[in-house]
Design an enzyme around this catalytic site. Structure first.
Site, PDB file in Angstrom:
ATOM      1  N   LYS A  22       0.861  -1.312  -0.108  1.00 52.03           N
ATOM      2  CA  LYS A  22       0.076  -0.009  -0.009  1.00 52.03           C
ATOM      3  C   LYS A  22       0.741   0.725   0.045  1.00 52.03           C
ATOM      4  O   LYS A  22       0.225   2.265  -0.621  1.00 52.03           O
ATOM      5  CB  LYS A  22      -0.976  -0.174   1.173  1.00 52.03           C
ATOM      6  CG  LYS A  22      -1.247   1.264   1.358  1.00 52.03           C
ATOM      7  CD  LYS A  22      -2.436   1.498   2.396  1.00 52.03           C
ATOM      8  CE  LYS A  22      -1.458   1.642   4.117  1.00 52.03           C
ATOM      9  NZ  LYS A  22      -1.410   3.240   3.790  1.00 52.03           N
ATOM     10  N   ASN A  23       2.000   1.183   1.059  1.00 52.02           N
ATOM     11  CA  ASN A  23       2.070   2.898   1.183  1.00 52.02           C
ATOM     12  C   ASN A  23       3.505   2.951   0.111  1.00 52.02           C
ATOM     13  O   ASN A  23       4.122   3.786  -0.492  1.00 52.02           O
ATOM     14  CB  ASN A  23       3.897   2.402   2.394  1.00 52.02           C
ATOM     15  CG  ASN A  23       2.836   2.970   3.891  1.00 52.02           C
ATOM     16  OD1 ASN A  23       1.570   2.560   3.187  1.00 52.02           O
ATOM     17  ND2 ASN A  23       3.181   2.885   4.659  1.00 52.02           N
ATOM     18  N   CYS A 126      -5.083   8.385   9.533  1.00 51.56           N
ATOM     19  CA  CYS A 126      -5.221   7.735  10.828  1.00 51.56           C
ATOM     20  C   CYS A 126      -4.909   8.541  12.352  1.00 51.56           C
ATOM     21  O   CYS A 126      -3.824   9.611  11.865  1.00 51.56           O
ATOM     22  CB  CYS A 126      -3.816   6.002  11.131  1.00 51.56           C
ATOM     23  SG  CYS A 126      -4.448   4.967  10.224  1.00 51.56           S
ATOM     24  N   ARG A 131       1.028  14.125  13.687  1.00 49.03           N
ATOM     25  CA  ARG A 131       1.471  14.010  11.654  1.00 49.03           C
ATOM     26  C   ARG A 131       1.161  15.554  11.126  1.00 49.03           C
ATOM     27  O   ARG A 131      -0.081  15.929  10.505  1.00 49.03           O
ATOM     28  CB  ARG A 131       0.113  12.921  11.415  1.00 49.03           C
ATOM     29  CG  ARG A 131       0.546  12.042  11.854  1.00 49.03           C
ATOM     30  CD  ARG A 131      -0.260  10.422  11.969  1.00 49.03           C
ATOM     31  NE  ARG A 131       0.647   9.836  10.208  1.00 49.03           N
ATOM     32  CZ  ARG A 131       0.547   9.065  10.286  1.00 49.03           C
ATOM     33  NH1 ARG A 131      -1.121   8.203   9.895  1.00 49.03           N
ATOM     34  NH2 ARG A 131       0.805   8.318   9.164  1.00 49.03           N
ATOM     35  N   PRO A 132       1.960  16.132  11.661  1.00 50.84           N
ATOM     36  CA  PRO A 132       2.084  17.451  10.715  1.00 50.84           C
ATOM     37  C   PRO A 132       2.848  17.639   9.713  1.00 50.84           C
ATOM     38  O   PRO A 132       3.188  16.253   8.784  1.00 50.84           O
ATOM     39  CB  PRO A 132       2.629  18.549  11.359  1.00 50.84           C
ATOM     40  CG  PRO A 132       3.987  18.148  11.878  1.00 50.84           C
ATOM     41  CD  PRO A 132       3.150  16.890  12.700  1.00 50.84           C
ATOM     42  N   LEU A 135       7.652  19.968   7.367  1.00 50.11           N
ATOM     43  CA  LEU A 135       8.697  19.779   7.019  1.00 50.11           C
ATOM     44  C   LEU A 135       8.366  19.199   5.351  1.00 50.11           C
ATOM     45  O   LEU A 135       9.048  19.525   4.384  1.00 50.11           O
ATOM     46  CB  LEU A 135       9.059  18.504   7.265  1.00 50.11           C
ATOM     47  CG  LEU A 135       9.799  17.830   9.332  1.00 50.11           C
ATOM     48  CD1 LEU A 135      10.070  17.071   9.403  1.00 50.11           C
ATOM     49  CD2 LEU A 135      10.972  19.326   9.455  1.00 50.11           C
ATOM     50  N   ASP A 316       4.955   0.733  11.395  1.00 41.13           N
ATOM     51  CA  ASP A 316       3.846  -0.130  11.250  1.00 41.13           C
ATOM     52  C   ASP A 316       3.868  -1.426  11.809  1.00 41.13           C
ATOM     53  O   ASP A 316       2.420  -2.873  11.771  1.00 41.13           O
ATOM     54  CB  ASP A 316       3.406  -0.655   9.860  1.00 41.13           C
ATOM     55  CG  ASP A 316       3.147   1.434   9.062  1.00 41.13           C
ATOM     56  OD1 ASP A 316       2.558   3.108  10.307  1.00 41.13           O
ATOM     57  OD2 ASP A 316       3.750   1.771   8.138  1.00 41.13           O
ATOM     58  N   ILE A 338       8.748   6.808  16.855  1.00 39.33           N
ATOM     59  CA  ILE A 338       7.823   7.660  15.659  1.00 39.33           C
ATOM     60  C   ILE A 338       6.592   7.958  15.904  1.00 39.33           C
ATOM     61  O   ILE A 338       6.932   9.296  15.321  1.00 39.33           O
ATOM     62  CB  ILE A 338       7.989   6.562  14.445  1.00 39.33           C
ATOM     63  CG1 ILE A 338       9.369   5.837  14.010  1.00 39.33           C
ATOM     64  CG2 ILE A 338       7.507   7.335  13.099  1.00 39.33           C
ATOM     65  CD1 ILE A 338       9.945   6.185  13.844  1.00 39.33           C
ATOM     66  N   ARG A 408      -9.053  -1.013   4.852  1.00 44.19           N
ATOM     67  CA  ARG A 408      -7.794   0.574   4.271  1.00 44.19           C
ATOM     68  C   ARG A 408      -6.849  -0.251   4.161  1.00 44.19           C
ATOM     69  O   ARG A 408      -5.479   0.052   2.911  1.00 44.19           O
ATOM     70  CB  ARG A 408      -7.386   1.857   4.655  1.00 44.19           C
ATOM     71  CG  ARG A 408      -8.614   2.363   5.900  1.00 44.19           C
ATOM     72  CD  ARG A 408      -8.214   3.781   6.011  1.00 44.19           C
ATOM     73  NE  ARG A 408      -7.581   3.788   5.413  1.00 44.19           N
ATOM     74  CZ  ARG A 408      -5.962   4.424   6.617  1.00 44.19           C
ATOM     75  NH1 ARG A 408      -6.738   4.716   8.093  1.00 44.19           N
ATOM     76  NH2 ARG A 408      -5.071   4.597   5.821  1.00 44.19           N
TER      77      ARG A 408
HETATM   78  C1  UD1 Z   1       4.196   7.045   6.107  1.00 35.72           C
HETATM   79  C2  UD1 Z   1       3.724   5.465   6.028  1.00 35.72           C
HETATM   80  C3  UD1 Z   1       2.950   5.254   7.410  1.00 35.72           C
HETATM   81  C4  UD1 Z   1       3.947   4.978   8.476  1.00 35.72           C
HETATM   82  C5  UD1 Z   1       4.782   5.985   8.703  1.00 35.72           C
HETATM   83  C6  UD1 Z   1       6.959   5.772   9.325  1.00 35.72           C
HETATM   84  C7  UD1 Z   1       2.520   5.789   4.528  1.00 35.72           C
HETATM   85  C8  UD1 Z   1       1.346   6.393   3.313  1.00 35.72           C
HETATM   86  N1  UD1 Z   1       2.351   5.737   5.240  1.00 35.72           N
HETATM   87  O1  UD1 Z   1       3.813   7.766   7.260  1.00 35.72           O
HETATM   88  O2  UD1 Z   1       2.327   3.564   7.383  1.00 35.72           O
HETATM   89  O3  UD1 Z   1       3.898   4.368  10.109  1.00 35.72           O
HETATM   90  O4  UD1 Z   1       6.384   6.572   7.303  1.00 35.72           O
HETATM   91  O5  UD1 Z   1       7.090   4.921   9.009  1.00 35.72           O
HETATM   92  O6  UD1 Z   1       4.062   6.135   3.560  1.00 35.72           O
HETATM   93  N2  UD1 Z   1       7.084  14.829  10.545  1.00 35.72           N
HETATM   94  C9  UD1 Z   1       6.871  16.090  10.836  1.00 35.72           C
HETATM   95  N3  UD1 Z   1       6.976  16.781  10.191  1.00 35.72           N
HETATM   96  C10 UD1 Z   1       6.688  16.586   8.788  1.00 35.72           C
HETATM   97  C11 UD1 Z   1       6.074  14.953   8.697  1.00 35.72           C
HETATM   98  C12 UD1 Z   1       6.535  14.049   9.642  1.00 35.72           C
HETATM   99  O7  UD1 Z   1       6.988  16.047  12.042  1.00 35.72           O
HETATM  100  O8  UD1 Z   1       6.177  17.635   8.179  1.00 35.72           O
HETATM  101  C13 UD1 Z   1       7.279  13.940  11.587  1.00 35.72           C
HETATM  102  C14 UD1 Z   1       5.817  13.048  12.137  1.00 35.72           C
HETATM  103  O9  UD1 Z   1       4.931  13.531  12.683  1.00 35.72           O
HETATM  104  C15 UD1 Z   1       6.292  11.773  12.989  1.00 35.72           C
HETATM  105  C16 UD1 Z   1       7.573  11.222  11.897  1.00 35.72           C
HETATM  106  O10 UD1 Z   1       7.580  13.192  10.936  1.00 35.72           O
HETATM  107  O11 UD1 Z   1       6.410  11.455  13.778  1.00 35.72           O
HETATM  108  C17 UD1 Z   1       7.605  10.284  10.911  1.00 35.72           C
HETATM  109  O12 UD1 Z   1       6.913  10.891   9.722  1.00 35.72           O
HETATM  110  P1  UD1 Z   1       6.429  10.172   7.892  1.00 35.72           P
HETATM  111  O13 UD1 Z   1       8.065   9.534   8.024  1.00 35.72           O
HETATM  112  O14 UD1 Z   1       6.223  11.194   7.593  1.00 35.72           O
HETATM  113  O15 UD1 Z   1       5.116   9.168   8.231  1.00 35.72           O
HETATM  114  P2  UD1 Z   1       4.338   9.555   7.094  1.00 35.72           P
HETATM  115  O16 UD1 Z   1       4.871   9.696   5.887  1.00 35.72           O
HETATM  116  O17 UD1 Z   1       3.375  10.016   7.392  1.00 35.72           O
END
Ligand code: UD1
Length: 429
Positions: A22-23, A126, A131-132, A135, A316, A338, A408
């Site tokens: 999926k990812n 989710c 989850r901001p 970045l 995950d 994470i 999902r």
């Molecule tokens: C993706 C995966 C999710 C997995 C996660 C970590 C998909 C569709 N989803 O989620 O299944 O659990 O990677 O392996 O691929 N963060 C910030 N600012 C930002 C972006 C992220 O602070 O702009 C933080 C998040 O809150 C979190 C960390 O960075 O604490 C990691 O997030 P990220 O790796 O971006 O996860 P996702 O891409 O949302």
């Protein structure tokens, strides 16, 4: 709303085919927006999130054709999608659509790169922490985009096109890396992404982008270099197998006992999780057709694990591991590094009799000999499947409510598990 009824106690024996990830499928579909030619994706899993993204891309003017069954197709073969973004007619991704799936926010990258503008609602998805997207916005600004946030929308413009830049992420982010990578393919000049996420799904997307004519090197390492090109063309790419689905079924077998071949799985995509399962007592044997997982006789041993970016233990799989440790012979500790709010499954696992205490980001699990079936509520995608695993091993009946979360991310979960002897069925009200 559908529910899943499980009568626990059966060992799992047989073969489970592993679907496309999926990812990886989601960002690959989004990458289709980068070209006016057709991107063909094979091995796309049949999931609610994929269908939802099809609707979102359709709103931008993307035609998606799903090829029907072919002679010789395997029972669980993934679908083939023909994604054609010849004319992008709308660069707005509305709240009603984006709020239902966080990853759809990533359309901002190809829209900006190709159309030089995008208006995308802030995401939902989710509820695991805040989850901001700060970045992701930082990365796009580094590439020269002008960004404003207004009325819940991120409004991004790059009138003269994006420009290559150095992007250094202060923390590892999968979403940030996907967005920076996709946007940089059509930027003028060279982009260097430092502290990039190394997840296999990033490498899979980079490989597909290169087939489309992009010039990306270093994907899968913390330093990705992208030489911008003016145009991307059509290509054909098969989605890599889902390492989270693989790990989930491997944990289910470790918990119930039995012997299952996970066909199509690739061990190098989840080595850290396989090592943890071996430590817990599973017998893991990689072979030509995938990975064989068995546990016979011996009980489950306790482990201490911290989640970490790839190649560490994936967040995950954290909830599923906790279900497994709930009946280990001893005390385990699981630390979530994470996401700050990813322990919603703890109170639901407690309904099975699991003994888990929380202290900040660490859960301590006191294993008990036998869980007991219970009515439980799915809270997010991965937490839901931890309840299914617990139900498979528990004594008596478990009813998992709100299973739309499962749909999902897990393709035909009940069929795959009942094919290996589990007593599990979906009840549609
Ligand atoms: C993706 C995966 C999710 C997995 C996660 C970590 C998909 C569709 N989803 O989620 O299944 O659990 O990677 O392996 O691929 N963060 C910030 N600012 C930002 C972006 C992220 O602070 O702009 C933080 C998040 O809150 C979190 C960390 O960075 O604490 C990691 O997030 P990220 O790796 O971006 O996860 P996702 O891409 O949302």
């Amino acid at each position: 709303m559908d529910r899943i009824r499980i009568v626990g106690g059966n060992r799992l024996n047989g073969t489970i085919p592993i679907s496309g990830a999926k990812n990886a499928a989601l960002p690959l579909m989004i990458a289709g927006l980068l070209s006016d030619e057709t991107l063909i994706l094979d091995n796309v899993p049949r999931l609610a999130d994929v269908a939802q993204l099809q609707r979102i891309l359709g709103n931008h003017g993307v035609d998606i054709m799903s090829a029907g069954k072919r002679s010789g197709d395997q029972q669980y073969q993934g679908q083939t999608l023909h994604i054609s973004a010849a004319d992008v007619i709308d660069t707005t991704a509305p709240y009603e659509l984006v709020s239902r799936m966080r990853a759809s926010f990533w359309v901002i990258a190809p829209l900006l790169a190709r159309m030089h503008e995008a208006k995308v609602s802030l995401p939902g998805g989710c509820a695991i922490g805040t989850r901001p997207v700060d970045l992701l916005i930082m990365a796009l600004e580094r590439l020269g985009a002008e960004i404003a946030i207004d009325g819940g929308y991120v409004i991004a413009k790059a009138p003269g096109g994006l420009k290559g830049a150095d992007i250094e992420f202060p923390k590892v982010t999968v979403s940030g890396t996907h967005v920076a990578l996709m946007a940089a393919t059509l930027a003028k000049g060279t982009t260097i992404i430092s502290n990039a996420a190394c997840e296999p799904e990033i490498s899979d997307v980079a490989e597909c982008l290169n087939k489309m004519g992009a010039r990306v090197s270093g994907a899968g390492t913390p330093r990705i270099v992208i030489e911008g090109v003016t145009k991307l063309h059509g290509a054909r790419h098969a989605v890599l197998p889902d390492r989270i689905e693989t790990g989930t079924y491997a944990m289910a077998v470790t918990m119930t006992g039995g012997d299952v071949q996970l066909s199509g799985a690739r061990p190098e995509l989840l080595q850290s999780a396989l090592d943890v399962l071996t430590q817990a007592g599973a017998i893991i044997t990689p072979n030509n057709a995938g990975i064989r997982v068995a546990r016979n006789g011996a009980g489950v041993g306790p482990v201490n694990v911290s989640t970490a970016p790839f190649p560490g233990f994936p967040t995950d799989l954290q909830a599923q591991l906790m279900a497994l440790m709930a009946c280990a012979s001893g005390c385990s500790q699981i630390t979530e590094t994470i996401f700050e709010n990813r322990f919603m499954h703890v109170q639901e696992l407690a309904r099975f009799g699991a003994r888990i205490s929380l202290d900040g980001e660490t859960a301590t699990i006191d294993g008990i000999a036998k869980l007991r079936g219970a009515p439980v509520m799915a809270t997010d995608l991965r937490a839901s499947v931890s309840l299914v695993i617990a139900g498979l091993a528990a004594e008596g009946e478990t009813m998992v409510n709100r299973v739309y979360h499962l749909d999902r991310g897990f393709e035909r979960l009940e069929e795959k598990l009942s094919g290996c002897g589990a007593s599990i069925q979906r009840i549609s009200d």
